[in-house]
Design a protein around this motif. Sequence first.
Motif, PDB file in Angstrom:
ATOM      1  N   GLU A 147       0.841  -1.197   0.000  1.00 42.88           N
ATOM      2  CA  GLU A 147       0.000   0.000   0.000  1.00 42.88           C
ATOM      3  C   GLU A 147       0.876   1.247   0.000  1.00 42.88           C
ATOM      4  OE1 GLU A 147      -3.348  -0.074   2.744  1.00 42.88           O
ATOM      5  OE2 GLU A 147      -3.062   2.080   3.077  1.00 42.88           O
ATOM      6  N   GLU A 148       1.982   1.173   0.761  1.00 42.36           N
ATOM      7  CA  GLU A 148       2.889   2.316   0.865  1.00 42.36           C
ATOM      8  C   GLU A 148       3.509   2.646  -0.497  1.00 42.36           C
ATOM      9  OE1 GLU A 148       6.138   1.544   3.464  1.00 42.36           O
ATOM     10  OE2 GLU A 148       6.875   3.617   3.288  1.00 42.36           O
ATOM     11  N   THR A 149       3.993   1.607  -1.177  1.00 44.04           N
ATOM     12  CA  THR A 149       4.621   1.818  -2.495  1.00 44.04           C
ATOM     13  C   THR A 149       3.629   2.420  -3.477  1.00 44.04           C
ATOM     14  OG1 THR A 149       6.036  -0.080  -2.102  1.00 44.04           O
ATOM     15  CG2 THR A 149       5.843   0.625  -4.385  1.00 44.04           C
ATOM     16  N   LEU A 150       2.425   1.846  -3.510  1.00 41.49           N
ATOM     17  CA  LEU A 150       1.437   2.297  -4.497  1.00 41.49           C
ATOM     18  C   LEU A 150       0.832   3.651  -4.152  1.00 41.49           C
ATOM     19  CD1 LEU A 150      -0.282  -1.134  -5.162  1.00 41.49           C
ATOM     20  CD2 LEU A 150       1.063   0.156  -6.812  1.00 41.49           C
ATOM     21  N   SER A 151       0.882   4.017  -2.868  1.00 42.42           N
ATOM     22  CA  SER A 151       0.281   5.299  -2.473  1.00 42.42           C
ATOM     23  C   SER A 151       1.182   6.474  -2.804  1.00 42.42           C
ATOM     24  CB  SER A 151       0.004   5.314  -0.965  1.00 42.42           C
ATOM     25  OG  SER A 151      -0.956   4.338  -0.662  1.00 42.42           O
ATOM     26  N   LYS A 152       2.482   6.176  -2.981  1.00 46.69           N
ATOM     27  CA  LYS A 152       3.433   7.266  -3.191  1.00 46.69           C
ATOM     28  C   LYS A 152       3.365   7.783  -4.634  1.00 46.69           C
ATOM     29  CE  LYS A 152       8.176   8.655  -2.390  1.00 46.69           C
ATOM     30  NZ  LYS A 152       7.705  10.029  -2.537  1.00 46.69           N
ATOM     31  N   VAL A 153       3.107   9.075  -4.778  1.00 44.22           N
ATOM     32  CA  VAL A 153       3.152   9.697  -6.105  1.00 44.22           C
ATOM     33  C   VAL A 153       4.612  10.074  -6.344  1.00 44.22           C
ATOM     34  CG1 VAL A 153       2.333  11.602  -7.535  1.00 44.22           C
ATOM     35  CG2 VAL A 153       0.800  10.576  -5.841  1.00 44.22           C
ATOM     36  N   LEU A 154       5.237   9.445  -7.320  1.00 42.44           N
ATOM     37  CA  LEU A 154       6.665   9.677  -7.564  1.00 42.44           C
ATOM     38  C   LEU A 154       6.882  11.067  -8.158  1.00 42.44           C
ATOM     39  CD1 LEU A 154       7.468   6.133  -8.999  1.00 42.44           C
ATOM     40  CD2 LEU A 154       7.871   6.969  -6.673  1.00 42.44           C
ATOM     41  N   ASP A 155       8.097  11.577  -7.978  1.00 43.89           N
ATOM     42  CA  ASP A 155       8.390  12.954  -8.431  1.00 43.89           C
ATOM     43  C   ASP A 155       8.044  13.155  -9.899  1.00 43.89           C
ATOM     44  OD1 ASP A 155       9.175  13.555  -5.941  1.00 43.89           O
ATOM     45  OD2 ASP A 155      11.350  13.539  -6.349  1.00 43.89           O
ATOM     46  N   TRP A 156       8.413  12.168 -10.734  1.00 42.94           N
ATOM     47  CA  TRP A 156       8.156  12.348 -12.165  1.00 42.94           C
ATOM     48  C   TRP A 156       6.662  12.311 -12.481  1.00 42.94           C
ATOM     49  CZ3 TRP A 156       5.624   8.670 -15.044  1.00 42.94           C
ATOM     50  CH2 TRP A 156       5.605   7.365 -14.554  1.00 42.94           C
ATOM     51  N   GLN A 157       5.919  11.548 -11.664  1.00 42.69           N
ATOM     52  CA  GLN A 157       4.461  11.506 -11.890  1.00 42.69           C
ATOM     53  C   GLN A 157       3.834  12.852 -11.528  1.00 42.69           C
ATOM     54  OE1 GLN A 157       3.806   8.095  -9.338  1.00 42.69           O
ATOM     55  NE2 GLN A 157       3.573   6.722 -11.084  1.00 42.69           N
ATOM     56  N   GLU A 158       4.344  13.447 -10.460  1.00 40.01           N
ATOM     57  CA  GLU A 158       3.829  14.755 -10.054  1.00 40.01           C
ATOM     58  C   GLU A 158       4.232  15.815 -11.082  1.00 40.01           C
ATOM     59  OE1 GLU A 158       4.439  15.666  -5.926  1.00 40.01           O
ATOM     60  OE2 GLU A 158       3.536  17.658  -6.168  1.00 40.01           O
ATOM     61  N   ALA A 159       5.471  15.690 -11.592  1.00 40.07           N
ATOM     62  CA  ALA A 159       5.939  16.652 -12.603  1.00 40.07           C
ATOM     63  C   ALA A 159       5.064  16.569 -13.854  1.00 40.07           C
ATOM     64  CB  ALA A 159       7.406  16.374 -12.946  1.00 40.07           C
ATOM     65  N   LYS A 160       4.660  15.342 -14.182  1.00 40.88           N
ATOM     66  CA  LYS A 160       3.801  15.166 -15.354  1.00 40.88           C
ATOM     67  C   LYS A 160       2.433  15.816 -15.125  1.00 40.88           C
ATOM     68  CE  LYS A 160       1.800  11.251 -16.678  1.00 40.88           C
ATOM     69  NZ  LYS A 160       1.656   9.855 -17.036  1.00 40.88           N
ATOM     70  N   ALA A 161       1.880  15.609 -13.930  1.00 37.10           N
ATOM     71  CA  ALA A 161       0.577  16.215 -13.609  1.00 37.10           C
ATOM     72  C   ALA A 161       0.678  17.739 -13.671  1.00 37.10           C
ATOM     73  CB  ALA A 161       0.125  15.767 -12.227  1.00 37.10           C
ATOM     74  N   LYS A 162       1.807  18.263 -13.198  1.00 34.86           N
ATOM     75  CA  LYS A 162       2.030  19.716 -13.188  1.00 34.86           C
ATOM     76  C   LYS A 162       2.136  20.228 -14.629  1.00 34.86           C
ATOM     77  CE  LYS A 162       5.065  23.069 -10.903  1.00 34.86           C
ATOM     78  NZ  LYS A 162       6.010  23.622 -11.852  1.00 34.86           N
ATOM     79  N   TYR A 163       2.875  19.485 -15.442  1.00 35.09           N
ATOM     80  CA  TYR A 163       3.055  19.874 -16.851  1.00 35.09           C
ATOM     81  C   TYR A 163       1.704  19.900 -17.566  1.00 35.09           C
ATOM     82  CZ  TYR A 163       4.528  19.734 -21.733  1.00 35.09           C
ATOM     83  OH  TYR A 163       4.676  20.017 -23.075  1.00 35.09           O
ATOM     84  N   ASN A 164       0.891  18.863 -17.340  1.00 32.34           N
ATOM     85  CA  ASN A 164      -0.435  18.806 -17.973  1.00 32.34           C
ATOM     86  C   ASN A 164      -1.354  19.926 -17.477  1.00 32.34           C
ATOM     87  OD1 ASN A 164       0.151  16.652 -19.634  1.00 32.34           O
ATOM     88  ND2 ASN A 164      -0.689  15.117 -18.251  1.00 32.34           N
ATOM     89  N   ALA A 165      -1.219  20.276 -16.200  1.00 29.66           N
ATOM     90  CA  ALA A 165      -2.049  21.358 -15.658  1.00 29.66           C
ATOM     91  C   ALA A 165      -1.668  22.697 -16.290  1.00 29.66           C
ATOM     92  CB  ALA A 165      -1.915  21.425 -14.142  1.00 29.66           C
ATOM     93  N   GLU A 166      -0.414  22.788 -16.714  1.00 34.82           N
ATOM     94  CA  GLU A 166       0.042  24.042 -17.334  1.00 34.82           C
ATOM     95  C   GLU A 166      -0.236  24.091 -18.831  1.00 34.82           C
ATOM     96  OE1 GLU A 166       4.048  23.965 -16.001  1.00 34.82           O
ATOM     97  OE2 GLU A 166       3.518  24.754 -14.012  1.00 34.82           O
ATOM     98  N   THR A 167      -0.127  22.933 -19.495  1.00 35.53           N
ATOM     99  CA  THR A 167      -0.254  22.943 -20.961  1.00 35.53           C
ATOM    100  C   THR A 167      -1.674  22.590 -21.444  1.00 35.53           C
ATOM    101  OG1 THR A 167       0.534  20.655 -21.041  1.00 35.53           O
ATOM    102  CG2 THR A 167       2.186  22.396 -21.350  1.00 35.53           C
TER     103      THR A 167
END
Length: 408
Positions: free
Chosen positions: A72-92
């Motif tokens: 559960e711990e592994t799957l719950s963690k949003v990895l840095d690159w996944q967050e960066a992708k979400a941020k990029y999509n929110a901007e573009t």
Amino acid sequence: MNHEYYVKYAKLAVKVGINLQKGQDVVIRASTACSEFVTEIVKECYANEARSVSVEWSNDGIERLKLIHESEETLSKVLDWQEAKAKYNAETIPCSIYVDDSDPDALQGVDMQKYSNIRVARYQVLKPYRDQSENKDQWLIIAVPSVAWAKKVFPNDTDEEAVRKLWEAIIKTTRLDGDDPVEAWEKHIAYLKEKSQKLNDLNLDYLTYHSSNGTDLTLKLQPNHEWLSARETSLQGYEFSANMPTEEVFTMPKRDGVNGVVVSTKPLSLQGQLVENFKVTFKDGKAVEVVAEKGQHVLETMLNMDEASRYLGEVALVPFNSPINETGILFSNTLFDENACCHLAFGAAFKNNIKGYETMTEEQFKEIGFNDSVNHVDFMIGSEDLDIIGTDHEGKTYQIFKNGVWAI
Ligand code: ZN
């Protein structure tokens, strides 16, 4: 599947669904089993001068293995690159197309508590990015059959026959069968818009539902609510149709204004399990009691994921004679089943169901009791004798639905 339909479907998705504009980015989310169809969508995006097209592949079987074997711990963690992708999509703000072919039983046997904890944890991290892009983007959900899904719908047929039958139902209900699906959609959109316009003109205060199955509900509408249907406009000013098929006209209930009992009229496919024949009792907006003949536990687990899951985020009107219901098929897929008859949704509301939402702050949404949740779960309550009466602020009443179908 006749290749000609792939081409028609892809064209409909890109031209009418997301209404792609020259120079926009597109993200397609699809399973590895639909690569042939996805290739057609990609071609159509480039034909309409997309700047970039990305495909995010998934696979039900692999998702399931991950859920079973990773902690559960592994799957719950949003990895840095996944967050960066979400941020990029929110901007573009890319357009997105989600091609759904999911197996309704994909998560059977997976620990539901673990699964919901993971979803809640990830939602909390990714929510700011979702809020940032909400209502700005053009998005679409469409479906293609997988063998697993088709076999769930037609268990007595061979794999091939089941897939063929499900394709046939999808082609019919998404209006791909005529000579010009784009034109058929324009007509359909105009028809639904007329209904939402009528409801907006009535500016109702509340709806009352009655059916011989025991449904007896009073549902207040959010003040300044707006009824929407097949065509929405993004904050960037582009029209799009988010669901194919779609038959619904929908708006926002007042969070604390729902009282009475509703009885489900179709099984609800929830996280890989079916919830059947259930009854929900609402008091001041909250689902205080649910009783299900089958799937009680999975329904309760969903409702307990957060406080807002027990409140309604959507009220949708769909006639009982909708083309989806007339197929007589239980699709075990929300995109189809929610367009078979009237429904309500537990959990998240849609901001654009409030007039003037464009200029509202998060604080103002909180003040009006906007329901914000990790879940948005549609459940069907339409029946062939469902009557819905609308009452306006002066106490004047209008028959909205009579015997399960539109009366306006
Ligand atoms: Zn809906």
